[in-house]
Design an enzyme around this catalytic site. Structure first.
Site, PDB file in Angstrom:
ATOM      1  N   ARG A 185      -4.834  -0.563  -1.947  1.00 49.23           N
ATOM      2  CA  ARG A 185      -3.595  -1.497  -2.109  1.00 49.23           C
ATOM      3  C   ARG A 185      -3.675  -2.478  -3.469  1.00 49.23           C
ATOM      4  NH1 ARG A 185      -2.770  -5.032   2.996  1.00 49.23           N
ATOM      5  NH2 ARG A 185      -1.299  -5.907   1.565  1.00 49.23           N
ATOM      6  N   ASP A 225       3.496  -6.071  11.993  1.00 44.46           N
ATOM      7  CA  ASP A 225       2.928  -4.934  12.454  1.00 44.46           C
ATOM      8  C   ASP A 225       1.744  -4.905  13.223  1.00 44.46           C
ATOM      9  OD1 ASP A 225       1.145  -5.352  10.661  1.00 44.46           O
ATOM     10  OD2 ASP A 225       0.880  -3.507   9.615  1.00 44.46           O
ATOM     11  N   GLU A 226       1.885  -6.246  13.820  1.00 43.04           N
ATOM     12  CA  GLU A 226       0.455  -6.524  14.730  1.00 43.04           C
ATOM     13  C   GLU A 226       0.832  -7.655  16.020  1.00 43.04           C
ATOM     14  OE1 GLU A 226      -4.158  -8.155  14.439  1.00 43.04           O
ATOM     15  OE2 GLU A 226      -2.967  -7.635  12.533  1.00 43.04           O
TER      16      GLU A 226
END
Length: 603
Positions: free
Chosen positions: A42, A113-114
């Site tokens: 990333r 996303d968690e």
């Protein structure tokens, strides 16, 4: 794998083994596992990623262009004219969280996303059903771990401190984990079946262990961390990977204690850690490096605010450019507010802009009330307010960043409110039948009769007849009123009679329409209750020369009789002989008992 890459795999129907990265301008914000194996990380540039992996599939995030109401996947978006949007990923996240809530009512949102889920009550309830024949002293049977995911096992003997508070032989704790693992598999299967997304999970007795072991079996698996394996798992764990130790606090601890792993922290007693880092932090650090975490899962599955922001390179120097970006920011914020309302029935209280000019190190802000739901018909409403706030802001140019946020999200007060149209209906045309059905007439007549009897029972005359008050008290009460007060009381009485007649309470909104009259304006319909036929009152009022009260014509005779009765009572009290004209015209001398008079009148 990041939710961004998972969503793009599903959207573009690309196999998961194809290297893929999500691009934002020239940088990468998400990389799948196939691309990581090729050495791509990333935040490297798109050019560097393609050089390392020519087969890499680059997908630019959706962007807003000026005038667009929805973000689109433009083939060649420009930083100078487009605004990045992560709305597709937020919407996918909302769909996932809806599935979470079907299985568990305690869900703590950690990021897009968690999430953490507390399934303790659900698991314990299932265990009680499974082992209803056992008591608290019964030994737990062995757990069958097959098909429950990866069960973490230490690969080598690890140092275990003698002062450990963890019970390694508690089989009931393992049974809790086993039931939770089965539930977790059902949740993951539902997400994949309904949305096509894969996800990984960690199952443990606290948040820290669940977070740490969730990464052990990615991209599409789950790991169970048993209590008996916790110390061995934590011993070699780099302590800066532990929740809340990856930032400044972790760097400070590493510098002070010269340690790198959680196991190296075990040599420090709780007193030593408290002496160096304070009472609270020292005690927390002593437990967390051993996998002990008492922090509860707090139900929080929605954001408290939402923001749309844009950084400017080069800086914006005039209001015309700001208006261009205000339109795009307003459109994004509008979309997110509407989506949140449809999902959570919430509405913001405030609209806040944050801006920073090139000479400032910290942003400034200005705010105003957020448009009410009935006032927000398009993104232009928000965009106009953003421009107005910025226009009235000092020290704004040259501007290097502008953000607009909706804050104070809470339950919308208009949700559940009843539309006034439910109480009223359009007046029927003159040619239509406006008569009330006969059953309704009978009910109204019975109600009116009962109401009349009640009013007579509570009237001054009735109280006088029963001896509850004297005649002089009644007369004094009536004569002390001004004509305006008398008229007001009469009107109140008439309204009360209308309420009784139509079965309405004073708090019923329909009472505002019981005295409605026909409109003389033919341009629009009159509004009246749908079940009532309203006519204009023709009952004229006359002033009484004895008490100055305004009396309706249909009550005039009865009112005169009342004053005559008062006169009789006064003359009787003074000992004078009374002359009463009877129906046959004869004259008789006798004393009159006022109560008998009213008995004869009302009998």
């Amino acid at each position: 794998m990041s939710i961004c890459t998972i969503i793009e795999h599903v959207r573009l129907q690309i196999p998961s083994d194809v290297p893929l990265a999500v691009q934002q301008w020239q940088g990468l914000i998400a990389v799948n596992y196939a691309a990581r194996k090729a050495g791509i990380q990333r935040h490297c540039t798109a050019r560097e990623a393609l050089a390392a992996c020519p087969d890499l599939k680059l997908v630019h995030v959706a962007t807003y262009a000026n005038g667009e109401k929805e973000p689109k996947y433009h083939p060649n978006p420009s930083y100078a004219t487009h605004k990045v949007s992560l709305d597709p990923y937020r919407r996918a996240s909302a769909s996932i969280f809806k599935i979470f809530q079907r299985f568990c009512n305690i869900v703590e949102r950690a990021s897009v996303d968690e999430a953490y889920m507390d399934v303790t009550d659900i698991v314990n309830s299932k265990l009680l059903g499974m082992f209803s024949n056992l008591d608290e002293n019964s030994e737990a049977p062995d757990v069958e771990w097959a098909n429950l995911g990866t069960i973490y096992e230490n690969s080598e003997a690890s140092y275990v401190p003698t002062d450990s508070h963890i019970d390694n032989n508690d089989k009931w704790c393992d049974w809790q984990l086993a039931v939770a693992a089965k539930l977790c598999a059902e949740i993951r299967d539902s997400i994949h079946r309904e949305l096509g997304y894969t996800c990984s999970a960690g199952i443990a007795h606290n948040k820290t262990l669940a977070k740490l072991c969730s990464v052990l079996n990615k991209p599409n698996g789950q790991t169970v961390m048993r209590s008996s394996q916790t110390l061995g798992f934590m011993y070699s764990m780099p302590f800066q990977k532990i929740r809340n130790l990856g930032g400044k606090l972790g760097n400070f601890i590493e510098d002070v204690l010269q340690v790198e792993t959680a196991g190296e922290l075990w040599k420090f007693s709780v007193d030593e850690l408290q002496a160096k880092f304070g009472r609270v932090t020292g005690a927390w650090l002593f437990g967390i490096c051993r996998g002990i975490d008492s922090e509860e899962v707090v139900h929080r599955n929605v954001a408290k605010s939402m923001m749309a922001a844009k950084s400017f390179r080069p800086p914006v120097k005039n209001l015309q450019q700001i208006q261009h970006w205000a339109t795009i920011l307003g459109t994004e914020l509008y979309t997110r507010v509407i989506d949140d309302f449809e999902l959570n029935q919430r509405w913001p209280k405030n609209l806040v802009i944050h801006y920073r000019c090139i000479s400032q190190s910290a942003p400034r802000s200005k705010s105003c009330p957020f448009p009410r739901r009935g006032e927000l018909f398009s993104p232009d409403t928000i965009s106009t307010k953003i421009s107005a706030l910025f226009k009235n802001s000092p020290y704004a140019f040259p501007c290097v960043r502008l953000a607009a946020s909706a804050t104070g999200l809470g339950k919308d007060n208009s949700v559940g409110m009843i539309d006034i149209s439910q109480f009223v209906a359009i007046r029927r045309d003159a040619g239509e039948d406006t008569a009330i059905n006969s059953d309704h007439k009978m009910n109204m007549h019975a109600h009116e009769t009962a109401s009349t009897e009640k009013r007579q029972k509570n009237s001054p005359e009735s109280s006088l007849m029963k001896g509850q008050v004297t005649l002089d008290q009644v007369l004094q009460q009536n004569c002390n009123q001004t004509p305006q007060e008398s008229e007001s009381k009469i009107e109140d009485t008439r309204l009360s009679e209308s309420y009784d007649k139509f079965g309405l309470s004073p708090g019923d909104i329909r009472r505002f329409f019981t005295n409605a009259t026909a409109s003389t304006d033919s341009s629009g319909p009159d509004i009246v209750p749908s079940d009532l036929s309203v006519t204009k009152s023709t009952n004229e009022m006359s002033s009484c020369d004895k008490c100055n009260k305004m009396i309706p014509q249909d009550q005039w005779i009865e009112h005169k009789d009342f004053h005559f009765a008062l006169q009789l009572q006064r003359e009787d009290d003074s000992g004078r002989k009374l002359v009463l004209t009877t129906n046959d015209g004869s004259k008789k001398k006798r004393k009159i008992d006022i109560s008998n008079y009213f008995k004869s009148r009302t009998g």
